[in-house]
Design an enzyme around this catalytic site. Structure first.
Site, short mmCIF file in Angstrom:
data_model
loop_
_atom_site.label_atom_id
_atom_site.label_comp_id
_atom_site.label_asym_id
_atom_site.label_seq_id
_atom_site.Cartn_x
_atom_site.Cartn_y
_atom_site.Cartn_z
N ASP A 95 -29.12 -45.90 -1.95
CA ASP A 95 -28.09 -45.50 -2.92
C ASP A 95 -28.12 -46.43 -4.13
OD1 ASP A 95 -26.96 -47.69 -1.73
OD2 ASP A 95 -25.09 -46.71 -1.14
N ASP A 134 -30.09 -43.34 2.61
CA ASP A 134 -28.78 -43.99 2.70
C ASP A 134 -27.66 -42.96 2.80
OD1 ASP A 134 -28.90 -46.74 2.76
OD2 ASP A 134 -28.94 -46.96 0.57
N LYS A 192 -29.50 -44.63 6.95
CA LYS A 192 -28.97 -46.01 6.97
C LYS A 192 -27.50 -45.97 6.61
CE LYS A 192 -30.20 -49.15 3.60
NZ LYS A 192 -28.95 -49.47 2.90
N GLU A 221 -23.89 -48.53 6.05
CA GLU A 221 -23.39 -49.89 5.89
C GLU A 221 -22.35 -50.17 6.96
OE1 GLU A 221 -22.31 -50.90 1.84
OE2 GLU A 221 -24.24 -50.19 1.08
N GLU A 268 -28.63 -58.10 4.20
CA GLU A 268 -28.72 -58.36 2.76
C GLU A 268 -27.96 -59.65 2.41
OE1 GLU A 268 -27.98 -55.02 0.21
OE2 GLU A 268 -27.97 -56.26 -1.60
O1 KIV Z 1 -29.73 -49.00 -1.68
C1 KIV Z 1 -30.66 -49.78 -1.51
O2 KIV Z 1 -31.68 -49.75 -2.20
C2 KIV Z 1 -30.55 -50.75 -0.44
C3 KIV Z 1 -31.49 -51.90 -0.48
C4 KIV Z 1 -31.06 -52.85 -1.52
C5 KIV Z 1 -31.63 -52.53 0.85
O3 KIV Z 1 -29.70 -50.64 0.40
#
Ligand code: KIV
Length: 266
Positions: free
Chosen positions: A49, A88, A118, A120, A183
Site C-alpha cells: 500500500d 497488502d 499481508k 498490519e 519494519e
Molecule cells: O507497503 C509497503 O510497501 C510495505 C513495505 C514498506 C514493507 O509494507
C-alpha cells in the site's frame, strides 16, 4: 507451471529459512516493473500500500483504496511467473474483524491472482490471522512500525518495545502466519525474533539478521520523489538518468534532428 520455472511458495520460503538462504522481496505496482523484477529473480513481489505514496503522491498509505490494491495487484500477478505475489490489505480492511477481513482477503485473491496477503498487526490480529489461514489464505503479519498507524504512533520511528514486538511476532506465527515482516526494529531485537520463529522473517530497517529483506523498489533504483530512508541502499539514480534522456529528447525535437530518415518511413 509446466515447462517454466517453479513458483516460490510458502514451502519454498520455509525451506530457505531452514537452509539459511536469504529471501529477497521488492515492491511492484505495475506489469512492466513486475516483469523486470521477476526475471531478475526476486523471490517475493509485494504490491504494497506504499503505492499511495510512491505512485499516487499521498503523504501516507491511509488513502489507498481496496479498488486500487486490486487493480495494481492484478497487473503484478499477470507479470509474475516465478515470484510469489503478496498484496497488502489497505486501511482499514485488515482491521475490520475476522469476517470482513476474511471476505476482503478472499476478494483480493480471486480478483488479482496473488498468492498471499499481508496485514498490519500481530497479537491483536491473531484471531483474524487464524481465520485467514484456516480458510487456506497465506498471510504475512507486518509488525514493528505499522505505517497505517502512523498517526497513532506519532510518526515513522524505530519501534523499540521488545516485549510487544516479540509477542506480536510469536502470536502471528502461532495463529498461522507463514512469514513475519518487521519494519524499523533494532537489529538485535529483529535477530531475537528471527531466532525465535520457525517461519521466515523479512526485514525493512530491521538489520541484517532477518531471513530476508524488502525495499520499496523506487527507493532502490532512485525513482523516489523526496526523502529516502536511512535503511535504503540505492543502486541507481534513475530520476537523474530519465531527466537527462528527456532533456536530450527535447533538444533534438526542438533542433529538428529527431527523427532522422532512418527513424522514418519511405
Ligand atoms: O507497503 C509497503 O510497501 C510495505 C513495505 C514498506 C514493507 O509494507
Amino acid at each position: 507451471m509446466t515447462g517454466q520455472q517453479r513458483r516460490i511458495t510458502t514451502q519454498t520460503l520455509l525451506r530457505m529459512k531452514q537452509r539459511r538462504e536469504r529471501i529477497s522481496m521488492l515492491t511492484a505496482y505495475d506489469f512492466t516493473m513486475a516483469s523486470i523484477l521477476d526475471t531478475a529473480g526476486v523471490d517475493i513481489l509485494l504490491v504494497g500500500d506504499s503505492l499511495g505514496m510512491v505512485i499516487q503522491g499521498e503523504e501516507t498509505t491511509i488513502p489507498v483504496s481496496l479498488r486500487d490494491m486490486i487493480y495494481h495487484g492484478r497487473l503484478v500477478a499477470r507479470a509474475a511467473k516465478r515470484a510469489m505475489v503478496v498484496v497488502d490489505l489497505p486501511f482499514p480492511h485488515g482491521q475490520l474483524g475476522v469476517r470482513k477481513t476474511l471476505a476482503v482477503s478472499a476478494r483480493i485473491m480471486k480478483q488479482t491472482g496473488c498468492q498471499a496477503v499481508k496485514l498490519e498487526g500481530g497479537a491483536e490480529q491473531a484471531a483474524t490471522i487464524r481465520a485467514l489461514a484456516g480458510a487456506g489464505i497465506a498471510v504475512i503479519a507486518h509488525v514493528g512500525l505499522r505505517p497505517q498507524s502512523v498517526h497513532r504512533l506519532g510518526g515513522y520511528h524505530v519501534q523499540r518495545n521488545t516485549e510487544q514486538i516479540l509477542e506480536d511476532a510469536t502470536a502471528a506465527e502461532a495463529a498461522g502466519a507463514f512469514c513475519v515482516l518487521m519494519e524499523c526494529v533494532p537489529t538485535e531485537l529483529a535477530a531475537q525474533v528471527t531466532a525465535a520463529l520457525k517461519v521466515p522473517t523479512i526485514g525493512i530497517g530491521a538489520g541484517p539478521e532477518c531471513d530476508g529483506q524488502v525495499l520499496v523498489t523506487h527507493d532502490l533504483i532512485g525513482l523516489t520523489v523526496g526523502r529516502v530512508p536511512k535503511f535504503v541502499r540505492q543502486k541507481l539514480d534513475l530520476s537523474k538518468e530519465i531527466q537527462q534522456a528527456v532533456q536530450e529528447f527535447n533538444a533534438e525535437v526542438r533542433a529538428g534532428t529527431f527523427p532522422s530518415l532512418d527513424e522514418s518511413f519511405e
